[in-house]
Design a protein around this motif. Sequence first.
Motif, short mmCIF file in Angstrom:
data_model
loop_
_atom_site.label_atom_id
_atom_site.label_comp_id
_atom_site.label_asym_id
_atom_site.label_seq_id
_atom_site.Cartn_x
_atom_site.Cartn_y
_atom_site.Cartn_z
N ARG A 80 0.81 -1.22 0.00
CA ARG A 80 0.00 0.00 0.00
C ARG A 80 0.84 1.27 0.00
NH1 ARG A 80 -5.66 -0.67 3.32
NH2 ARG A 80 -6.37 -2.57 2.26
N ASN A 81 2.11 1.13 0.31
CA ASN A 81 3.01 2.29 0.30
C ASN A 81 3.80 2.40 -0.99
OD1 ASN A 81 2.46 3.20 3.00
ND2 ASN A 81 3.66 1.46 3.76
N VAL A 82 3.47 1.54 -1.95
CA VAL A 82 4.22 1.47 -3.20
C VAL A 82 3.29 1.73 -4.38
CG1 VAL A 82 5.62 0.01 -4.72
CG2 VAL A 82 5.88 -0.16 -2.23
N GLY A 83 3.76 2.48 -5.35
CA GLY A 83 3.08 2.61 -6.64
C GLY A 83 3.95 1.97 -7.70
N TYR A 84 3.43 0.99 -8.41
CA TYR A 84 4.22 0.25 -9.39
C TYR A 84 3.57 0.31 -10.75
CZ TYR A 84 6.23 -3.83 -11.81
OH TYR A 84 6.82 -4.67 -12.73
N LEU A 85 4.31 0.81 -11.73
CA LEU A 85 3.85 0.84 -13.11
C LEU A 85 4.67 -0.17 -13.89
CD1 LEU A 85 2.06 2.31 -15.25
CD2 LEU A 85 4.06 3.75 -15.72
N PRO A 86 4.08 -1.33 -14.23
CA PRO A 86 4.84 -2.35 -14.96
C PRO A 86 5.05 -1.96 -16.42
CG PRO A 86 2.57 -3.04 -14.70
CD PRO A 86 2.71 -1.76 -13.93
N GLU A 87 5.98 -2.63 -17.07
CA GLU A 87 6.24 -2.35 -18.48
C GLU A 87 5.03 -2.73 -19.33
OE1 GLU A 87 9.76 -3.08 -21.80
OE2 GLU A 87 9.69 -4.31 -20.00
N GLU A 88 4.33 -3.80 -18.94
CA GLU A 88 3.14 -4.21 -19.69
C GLU A 88 1.95 -3.42 -19.16
OE1 GLU A 88 4.84 -6.34 -17.74
OE2 GLU A 88 6.14 -7.30 -19.21
N ARG A 89 1.48 -2.46 -19.95
CA ARG A 89 0.37 -1.61 -19.52
C ARG A 89 -0.95 -2.36 -19.67
NH1 ARG A 89 4.91 0.65 -18.37
NH2 ARG A 89 5.63 2.41 -19.61
N GLY A 90 -1.95 -1.99 -18.87
CA GLY A 90 -3.25 -2.63 -18.98
C GLY A 90 -4.34 -1.84 -18.30
N LEU A 91 -5.35 -1.42 -19.04
CA LEU A 91 -6.50 -0.70 -18.51
C LEU A 91 -7.77 -1.29 -19.12
CD1 LEU A 91 -5.18 2.97 -18.92
CD2 LEU A 91 -5.51 1.79 -16.74
N ALA A 100 -10.82 4.90 -13.82
CA ALA A 100 -9.67 4.00 -13.90
C ALA A 100 -8.61 4.38 -12.88
CB ALA A 100 -9.08 4.02 -15.31
N VAL A 101 -8.36 5.68 -12.74
CA VAL A 101 -7.39 6.16 -11.75
C VAL A 101 -7.86 5.80 -10.34
CG1 VAL A 101 -6.28 8.20 -10.76
CG2 VAL A 101 -6.60 8.03 -13.24
N ALA A 102 -9.13 6.06 -10.06
CA ALA A 102 -9.68 5.77 -8.72
C ALA A 102 -9.67 4.28 -8.43
CB ALA A 102 -11.10 6.32 -8.62
N PHE A 103 -9.97 3.47 -9.43
CA PHE A 103 -9.98 2.01 -9.26
C PHE A 103 -8.60 1.50 -8.88
CE2 PHE A 103 -9.24 -2.13 -11.38
CZ PHE A 103 -10.05 -2.92 -10.60
N MET A 104 -7.57 2.00 -9.58
CA MET A 104 -6.22 1.56 -9.27
C MET A 104 -5.81 1.98 -7.87
SD MET A 104 -4.38 2.24 -12.97
CE MET A 104 -2.76 1.71 -12.41
N VAL A 147 -3.01 8.12 -17.74
CA VAL A 147 -4.04 7.66 -16.81
C VAL A 147 -3.50 6.53 -15.93
CG1 VAL A 147 -6.26 6.41 -16.67
CG2 VAL A 147 -6.02 8.37 -18.21
N GLN A 148 -2.79 5.60 -16.53
CA GLN A 148 -2.25 4.50 -15.74
C GLN A 148 -1.18 5.00 -14.77
OE1 GLN A 148 -1.70 0.92 -17.84
NE2 GLN A 148 -0.74 -0.15 -16.14
N LEU A 149 -0.42 5.99 -15.19
CA LEU A 149 0.58 6.56 -14.29
C LEU A 149 -0.10 7.24 -13.10
CD1 LEU A 149 3.52 7.31 -13.66
CD2 LEU A 149 3.19 9.36 -15.03
N PHE A 150 -1.16 7.97 -13.36
CA PHE A 150 -1.89 8.60 -12.25
C PHE A 150 -2.47 7.55 -11.31
CE2 PHE A 150 -2.90 12.73 -14.76
CZ PHE A 150 -1.64 13.20 -14.46
N GLY A 151 -2.94 6.44 -11.89
CA GLY A 151 -3.43 5.36 -11.04
C GLY A 151 -2.34 4.76 -10.17
N THR A 152 -1.10 4.90 -10.61
CA THR A 152 0.04 4.38 -9.86
C THR A 152 0.37 5.25 -8.65
OG1 THR A 152 0.97 3.43 -11.88
CG2 THR A 152 2.50 3.76 -10.07
N ILE A 153 0.05 6.55 -8.73
CA ILE A 153 0.46 7.48 -7.67
C ILE A 153 -0.72 8.10 -6.91
CG2 ILE A 153 2.56 8.01 -8.95
CD1 ILE A 153 1.35 10.69 -9.74
N VAL A 154 -1.95 7.81 -7.30
CA VAL A 154 -3.10 8.49 -6.70
C VAL A 154 -3.23 8.22 -5.20
CG1 VAL A 154 -4.76 6.62 -7.19
CG2 VAL A 154 -5.56 9.01 -7.04
N ILE A 160 7.69 5.00 -5.58
CA ILE A 160 7.14 4.81 -6.92
C ILE A 160 8.16 4.05 -7.75
CG2 ILE A 160 6.32 5.97 -9.01
CD1 ILE A 160 5.52 8.34 -7.23
N VAL A 161 7.72 2.95 -8.36
CA VAL A 161 8.59 2.12 -9.17
C VAL A 161 8.01 2.07 -10.58
CG1 VAL A 161 9.64 -0.15 -9.46
CG2 VAL A 161 9.28 0.76 -7.16
#
Length: 318
Positions: A80-91, A100-104, A147-154, A160-161
């Motif tokens: 819960r203290n980590v935001g991870y954006l993998p190389e394989e994106r998926g939304l 989508a941001v809120a869900f992540m 959008v996926q990046l924002f979901g990683t840090i929201v 942040i990784v």
Amino acid sequence: MIGAPQPTYAVEGHGLVKTFGDFRAVDGIDIAVPAGSIYGILGPNGAGKTTMLRTLLGIIDPDEGERRLLGDPAPLRQARNVGYLPEERGLYPSMKAFEAVAFMGALRGLPLRIGRERARAMLADYGMGASAEKPIRQLSKGMAQTVQLFGTIVHEPRLIVLDEPFSGLDAFNQGKLETLIRDQARRGVTVLFSTHVIAHAERLCERVAIVAGGKVRFEGTVDDARNRLRPQVRLRTRASDGGWRRALPPETLAQDGAWHFALPQEGIEPLLRALLDGHAGIESLSIERPGLHDAFVAIAGEAAARQMQADQVREEAA
């Protein structure tokens, strides 16, 4: 600073080994990422960067070695203290951008109501307010990645990784992402990202790990890496020959009407005196510090550097 006090190192790995069959993807890696820093893992595709990140995060377990995430030897406890954006994106294509941001964020324990409020604010601040209600399928590739990046840090993580976060972005959106990374670091967040594009690491990072063949070939500041090579001198003279040429270093190259050589250990002053006394006629002289690309070639080798360039060319052509 945000949240609870951070340990000295946000991410640590000691003697990490991960094999897949006979392939040693991570081969005895040691790494320590200072808390609150921007830290880059630099290397070509296939160097072991993604496996290394997933091992440090606890997504996969190492065959050997130890790791600590935010001071915890059990990395998944810190999810819960980590935001991870993998190389394989998926939304989800039909989900609205702000949802989508809120869900992540909700997947990391953030209440949906707060996530929706933050999502709308983040999208508006980033110039995407008009797209908040649009489904993902109607967004451009760069906007969807944002959008996926924002979901990683929201959920406002402490760490942040980002795995190849610049991949697929045009120059404009790459610049916006660099600004976002700097903004997060100013808040005291640790940002760890992998990349095969040296320019991003050179502009952003305080420290880097150069990875090739599953090993860390170098770890330290960008300046430390560059200082492994001597500055390069470019000299243009009116005279093309004379006794003064004996003062030039043995490895001097003549190219494009100028002399090129590494700055002598004793400095430039003795050479300047010899040139003046020998009537070489100095037209121009510049001393350039080696860039991170030059240091990468010296540390990881020409083959790894060529592969990095090929990776970038393929990505730009995609």
